[in-house]
Design a protein around this motif. Structure first.
Motif, PDB file in Angstrom:
ATOM      1  N   ASP A   1       0.853  -1.164   0.170  1.00 21.96           N
ATOM      2  CA  ASP A   1      -0.157  -0.029   0.053  1.00 21.96           C
ATOM      3  C   ASP A   1       0.723   1.383   0.021  1.00 21.96           C
ATOM      4  OD1 ASP A   1      -2.626  -1.174   0.320  1.00 21.96           O
ATOM      5  OD2 ASP A   1      -1.666  -1.887   2.010  1.00 21.96           O
ATOM      6  N   VAL A   2       1.935   1.186   0.712  1.00 23.23           N
ATOM      7  CA  VAL A   2       2.821   2.441   0.909  1.00 23.23           C
ATOM      8  C   VAL A   2       4.240   2.087   0.678  1.00 23.23           C
ATOM      9  CG1 VAL A   2       3.338   4.490   2.625  1.00 23.23           C
ATOM     10  CG2 VAL A   2       0.850   3.372   2.455  1.00 23.23           C
TER      11      VAL A   2
ATOM     12  N   ASP B   1      10.692  -0.795  -9.187  1.00 25.95           N
ATOM     13  CA  ASP B   1      10.447  -2.274  -9.010  1.00 25.95           C
ATOM     14  C   ASP B   1       9.294  -2.652  -8.153  1.00 25.95           C
ATOM     15  OD1 ASP B   1      12.694  -2.540 -10.538  1.00 25.95           O
ATOM     16  OD2 ASP B   1      14.118  -2.923  -9.021  1.00 25.95           O
ATOM     17  N   LEU B   2       8.622  -1.585  -7.460  1.00 23.06           N
ATOM     18  CA  LEU B   2       7.714  -2.083  -6.675  1.00 23.06           C
ATOM     19  C   LEU B   2       6.383  -1.566  -7.056  1.00 23.06           C
ATOM     20  CD1 LEU B   2       8.883  -1.489  -2.751  1.00 23.06           C
ATOM     21  CD2 LEU B   2       8.444  -3.726  -3.857  1.00 23.06           C
ATOM     22  N   LEU B   3       6.339  -0.841  -8.445  1.00 16.51           N
ATOM     23  CA  LEU B   3       5.026  -0.370  -8.907  1.00 16.51           C
ATOM     24  C   LEU B   3       4.147  -1.650  -9.226  1.00 16.51           C
ATOM     25  CD1 LEU B   3       6.017   2.465 -11.414  1.00 16.51           C
ATOM     26  CD2 LEU B   3       4.659   2.546  -9.656  1.00 16.51           C
ATOM     27  N   PRO B   4       4.354  -2.613  -9.646  1.00 16.62           N
ATOM     28  CA  PRO B   4       3.369  -3.815  -9.934  1.00 16.62           C
ATOM     29  C   PRO B   4       2.582  -3.902  -8.664  1.00 16.62           C
ATOM     30  CG  PRO B   4       5.525  -4.338 -10.785  1.00 16.62           C
ATOM     31  CD  PRO B   4       5.998  -3.083 -10.150  1.00 16.62           C
TER      32      PRO B   4
ATOM     33  N   ALA C   1      -2.747   3.039  -2.828  1.00 16.22           N
ATOM     34  CA  ALA C   1      -1.275   3.081  -3.077  1.00 16.22           C
ATOM     35  C   ALA C   1      -0.635   4.596  -2.719  1.00 16.22           C
ATOM     36  CB  ALA C   1      -0.752   2.650  -4.286  1.00 16.22           C
ATOM     37  N   THR C   2       0.296   4.553  -1.923  1.00 14.66           N
ATOM     38  CA  THR C   2       1.110   6.125  -1.782  1.00 14.66           C
ATOM     39  C   THR C   2       2.548   5.826  -1.390  1.00 14.66           C
ATOM     40  OG1 THR C   2      -0.873   6.467  -0.208  1.00 14.66           O
ATOM     41  CG2 THR C   2       0.887   8.147  -0.052  1.00 14.66           C
ATOM     42  N   ILE C   3       3.236   6.606  -2.442  1.00 14.11           N
ATOM     43  CA  ILE C   3       4.629   6.841  -2.302  1.00 14.11           C
ATOM     44  C   ILE C   3       5.167   7.910  -1.634  1.00 14.11           C
ATOM     45  CG2 ILE C   3       6.900   7.094  -3.515  1.00 14.11           C
ATOM     46  CD1 ILE C   3       5.351   5.501  -5.876  1.00 14.11           C
TER      47      ILE C   3
ATOM     48  N   GLU D   1      -3.085   8.930 -13.881  1.00  8.31           N
ATOM     49  CA  GLU D   1      -4.412   8.219 -14.424  1.00  8.31           C
ATOM     50  C   GLU D   1      -4.494   7.054 -13.468  1.00  8.31           C
ATOM     51  OE1 GLU D   1      -3.649   7.175 -18.538  1.00  8.31           O
ATOM     52  OE2 GLU D   1      -4.598   9.092 -18.996  1.00  8.31           O
ATOM     53  N   GLN D   2      -3.481   6.827 -12.416  1.00  9.22           N
ATOM     54  CA  GLN D   2      -3.424   5.561 -11.748  1.00  9.22           C
ATOM     55  C   GLN D   2      -3.945   6.023 -10.265  1.00  9.22           C
ATOM     56  OE1 GLN D   2      -0.344   2.786 -12.007  1.00  9.22           O
ATOM     57  NE2 GLN D   2       0.344   3.483 -14.017  1.00  9.22           N
ATOM     58  N   LEU D   3      -4.086   5.062  -9.319  1.00  9.75           N
ATOM     59  CA  LEU D   3      -4.520   4.985  -8.119  1.00  9.75           C
ATOM     60  C   LEU D   3      -3.257   5.404  -7.160  1.00  9.75           C
ATOM     61  CD1 LEU D   3      -7.547   2.655  -7.783  1.00  9.75           C
ATOM     62  CD2 LEU D   3      -7.598   5.270  -7.844  1.00  9.75           C
ATOM     63  N   ILE D   4      -2.144   5.841  -7.772  1.00 13.86           N
ATOM     64  CA  ILE D   4      -1.049   6.027  -6.777  1.00 13.86           C
ATOM     65  C   ILE D   4      -0.501   7.363  -6.469  1.00 13.86           C
ATOM     66  CG2 ILE D   4       1.455   5.298  -6.891  1.00 13.86           C
ATOM     67  CD1 ILE D   4       0.970   3.056  -8.601  1.00 13.86           C
TER      68      ILE D   4
END
Ligand SMILES: NC(=O)c1ccc[n+]([C@@H]2O[C@H](COP(=O)([O-])OP(=O)(O)OC[C@H]3O[C@@H](n4cnc5c(N)ncnc54)[C@H](OP(=O)(O)O)[C@@H]3O)[C@@H](O)[C@H]2O)c1
Length: 265
Positions: free
Chosen positions: A81-82, A120-123, A131-133, A171-174
């Protein structure tokens, strides 16, 4: 808030430990990353719900270690998630005294490693609806500061990466955040840096301030940069609009910075 799975790099450090304590107290599950097993294990054992957290011993400058981190995440959880890119290093000193190794250390740890870890963790992040960075930057990622030229370069780059990534993932939920603390009282700052801050009257926050800001970002998820501390937040704005004004202020501090940045200081 639902319990989140959080990958936290630099977990054993001053800010990382404070973040881990706050996130575990909020019921989240942590994957704690660092190079040294003992401090990671000690940290995990003291966290709320210690059994639900895992540690990954990894040097983020090593491709094989980063790969192992991703593999471990895949094995342990269906999604991440994070991701909090918090691991970082700083070498204070005038550029002429910074070794090749110290400069490479800062640029690789503070920029290259987080960029590659995100990639590498995007998938796994894409599988989360929350999802939060969070990229941990610095005031010096907006104000180039004498004695911290390599560190400033690394945090400016991290801020640029964050902005580009946020736009690329629109366009993504990140959600992608850049969180910029001012000076924080942690082992990262040498005695010379602490003495410099004291003489210049620069405040040093406790790491819990940064942890609370991280926690607030998980709720806000607005994709905006955050700058901690006053007047640092104000100077970030001024430096963007009228950098010549900040030049004058820092010119007055230069002799003091030079004094503390001497190799023997
Ligand atoms: N302290 C400040 O004044 C301040 C101000 C603004 C921003 N920041 C930023 O806040 C973040 C955390 O800093 P901090 O003050 O908490 O520093 P710290 O106490 O020195 O902790 C740094 C952490 O990074 C880990 N680390 C360093 N290199 C690594 C590598 N190659 N692979 C894996 N882990 C590595 C260290 O763990 P191991 O050594 O065990 O691997 C440690 O857990 C950094 O990004 C820093 O730039 C700090």
């Amino acid at each position: 808030m639902t319990a989140l799975t959080i990958v936290l790099t630099g977990a054993s450090g001053g800010i990382g430990s404070a973040v881990a304590k706050m996130m575990s107290a909020a019921g989240h599950r942590l994957i704690l990353v660092g190079r040294n097993p003992q401090p990671l294990n000690d940290l995990r054992d003291m966290l709320d719900g210690s059994a639900r957290h895992t540690t990954v011993v990894a040097d983020l400058l090593q491709a094989a270690d980063r790969k192992r981190l991703v593999t471990q995440c895949k094995q342990d959880c269906s999604k991440v998630d994070v991701l909090i890119n918090n691991a970082g290093v700083s070498h204070f000193g005038l550029l002429e005294n910074i070794s090749d190794q110290a400069m490479a250390d800062m640029l690789n740890t503070n920029v290259l490693a987080p960029v590659l870890i995100v990639r590498d963790l995007l998938p796994l992040l894409s599988r989360s609806s929350n999802a939060t960075i969070i990229n941990i930057g610095s005031t010096f990622g907006s104000i180039g500061y004498p004695g911290f030229s390599g560190y400033s370069a690394s945090k400016f780059a991290l801020r640029g990466f964050t902005e580009a990534l946020r736009r690329e993932l629109a366009e993504q939920l990140i959600t992608v955040h850049y969180l910029a603390p001012r000076a924080v009282d942690t082992p990262m700052n040498s005695a010379s840096v602490k003495a410099l801050n004291a003489e210049l009257g620069n405040a040093m926050d406790p790491p819990e301030i940064v942890a609370a800001a991280c926690h607030a970002l998980l709720k806000a998820r607005d994709g905006r940069n955050r700058y901690l501390g006053w007047p640092e937040r104000f100077f970030v704005r001024i430096n963007a609009l009228i950098p010549a004004l900040v030049d004058v202020t820092l010119r007055k501090q230069l002799r003091t910075i030079q004094k503390y940045s001497r190799p023997e200081a």
